[in-house]
Design an enzyme around this catalytic site. Structure first.
Site, PDB file in Angstrom:
ATOM      1  N   ASP A 106       0.863  -1.202   0.052  1.00 34.66           N
ATOM      2  CA  ASP A 106      -0.220   0.037   0.145  1.00 34.66           C
ATOM      3  C   ASP A 106       0.772   1.299  -0.107  1.00 34.66           C
ATOM      4  O   ASP A 106       0.365   2.458   0.224  1.00 34.66           O
ATOM      5  CB  ASP A 106      -0.755   0.087   1.266  1.00 34.66           C
ATOM      6  CG  ASP A 106      -1.955  -0.864   1.207  1.00 34.66           C
ATOM      7  OD1 ASP A 106      -2.474  -1.177  -0.141  1.00 34.66           O
ATOM      8  OD2 ASP A 106      -2.354  -1.674   2.222  1.00 34.66           O
ATOM      9  N   ASP A 166      -6.646  -4.469  -4.945  1.00 33.15           N
ATOM     10  CA  ASP A 166      -6.257  -3.110  -4.700  1.00 33.15           C
ATOM     11  C   ASP A 166      -4.913  -2.623  -5.222  1.00 33.15           C
ATOM     12  O   ASP A 166      -4.653  -1.458  -5.381  1.00 33.15           O
ATOM     13  CB  ASP A 166      -6.217  -2.963  -3.057  1.00 33.15           C
ATOM     14  CG  ASP A 166      -7.212  -3.566  -2.317  1.00 33.15           C
ATOM     15  OD1 ASP A 166      -8.012  -4.566  -2.706  1.00 33.15           O
ATOM     16  OD2 ASP A 166      -7.662  -3.264  -1.250  1.00 33.15           O
TER      17      ASP A 166
END
Length: 393
Positions: A106, A166
């Site tokens: 991330d 994601d």
């Protein structure tokens, strides 16, 4: 349960230019109101009873708040926002130097809307330094066997040899690094990861897996699963939206023609499973009549992806997806956006971070609340509709 169906979308209204400006004005004003508690600190990933609490720069979501600051700065020119963004970039540089909670894919979510954005907008060398340090950490998670960046967990964890959908939004950090430095290592890893992801997370019906595992010894594709969706085999709404935006980004950077029909399939599956008011339930298995929470953030993410892909399509197809994005944002602005700061310090209500079910492994929190990425992507979509915007991604 029932869904509206793609055909009925034609009757839904689009947001007007005047409404876009008004919504962006209100969102920017809310960001300015939030500078006092959230300049030295950051909002938590999700609100509690409509209000974000302050936290340190430790979560995977903090970059979205700084992204809201930069979007509001672009819209208003308010120097208070620039100063806040600069303070936050200092925090991100400190975080990557001390390696605080950075063992994750991330890093793109963290450093693109905060430090890359700040560098693009202001020339900040702090932002540039922090983002390039994050790039080196991100490529350290790349596995040649399977050709992917591991999502989370220790790299030697035998049960964690996987990516998640994601991840597609984390890869622009690598493309930016190649453009900035001329070092092709970064874009090469990004392209390998995009291909591994899109080759495996999209099912034959164009629904998507949340997470996909590879064989640690051979790198061969193994199996899909969910942590966030209702069950294995269902379509987690936010994951499907990541697929829409991620496929558009994949096409932007690779220009692979095969990604255009892939984008269309993933987007059309999403659109075919919308309820009457166009704001998805947290899993696309659910529709009108189901007693389940919404995930408003997935509508904003999907709209951003459609607006990005519309830039690369011919006239009729471009107008179609741009029009759909306007309908989604109209639905959010009219019925989900925060209009009274006394009721919430967020931007968009009725989002879902993590909803436990009998068939998934996730925890239960941030359900029917604001969440910080939903707020960010709502502002990004409005900004895209308001002007010719240079992406942070």
């Amino acid at each position: 349960m029932s869904w509206i169906g793609r055909e009925a979308l034609t009757d839904k209204p689009e947001i007007s230019e005047e409404e876009v400006k008004g919504a962006l004005d209100r969102a920017s004003a809310q960001v300015v109101r939030n500078l006092d508690p959230f300049t030295e600190k950051f909002p938590k990933a999700y609100s509690v009873n409509g209000f974000y609490e302050a936290t340190e720069n430790v979560d995977w979501t903090t970059g979205f708040w700084t992204g809201e600051i930069w979007l509001a700065y672009e819209h208003t020119g308010d120097e208070r926002l620039r100063r806040a963004g600069e303070i936050q970039m200092d925090s991100f540089l400190d975080r990557i130097k001390r390696r605080v909670e950075v063992e994750t894919h991330d890093l793109g979510f963290l450093y693109s809307p905060s430090c890359v954005a700040g560098y693009k907008l202001t020339g900040s060398q702090t932002g540039r330094e922090a983002a390039l340090a994050a790039v080196e950490a991100l490529i350290g998670r790349f596995h040649e066997k399977g050709r992917f960046i591991q999502a989370w967990g220790p790299l030697d964890a035998p049960d964690n040899y996987r990516l998640i959908i994601d991840s597609l939004l984390n890869l622009p950090l690598l493309y930016w690094a190649t453009e900035e430095t001329g070092d092709g290592r970064f874009s090469d890893i990004a392209e390998k990861h995009i291909h591994s992801t899109l080759s495996n997370v999209v099912r034959p019906d164009y629904s998507t897996w949340h997470t996909f595992f590879f064989d640690r010894e051979t790198g061969a594709p193994d199996h899909g699963a969910t942590c966030q969706g209702y069950r294995d085999g269902s379509a987690w709404a936010r994951g499907q939206a990541w697929g829409i935006y991620g496929t558009a980004i994949g096409y932007r950077y690779t220009k692979r023609a095969a990604y255009i029909p892939l984008f269309a399939g993933v987007a059309d599956y999403f659109l075919a499973h919308l309820p009457e008011d166009l704001v998805p339930f947290w899993d696309l298995s659910f529709g009108d009549g189901d007693d389940q929470p919404r995930d408003s953030s997935s509508a904003s993410i999907a709209a951003c992806g459609m607006l990005e892909m519309a830039k690369y399509l011919d006239g009729e197809r471009s107008a179609y997806y741009r029009g759909i994005a306007k309908k989604l944002i109209k639905a959010l602005a009219d019925h989900y956006a925060v209009t009274d700061p006394a009721l919430s310090n967020g931007l968009v209500l009725h989002s879902t971070y993590s909803n436990h079910s009998p068939y998934n492994t996730c925890d239960h929190y941030g359900v029917d609340e604001c969440n910080i990425w939903g707020d960010y992507f709502y502002m990004e979509a409005l900004t895209r509709l308001y002007k010719d915007w240079e992406m942070y991604w």
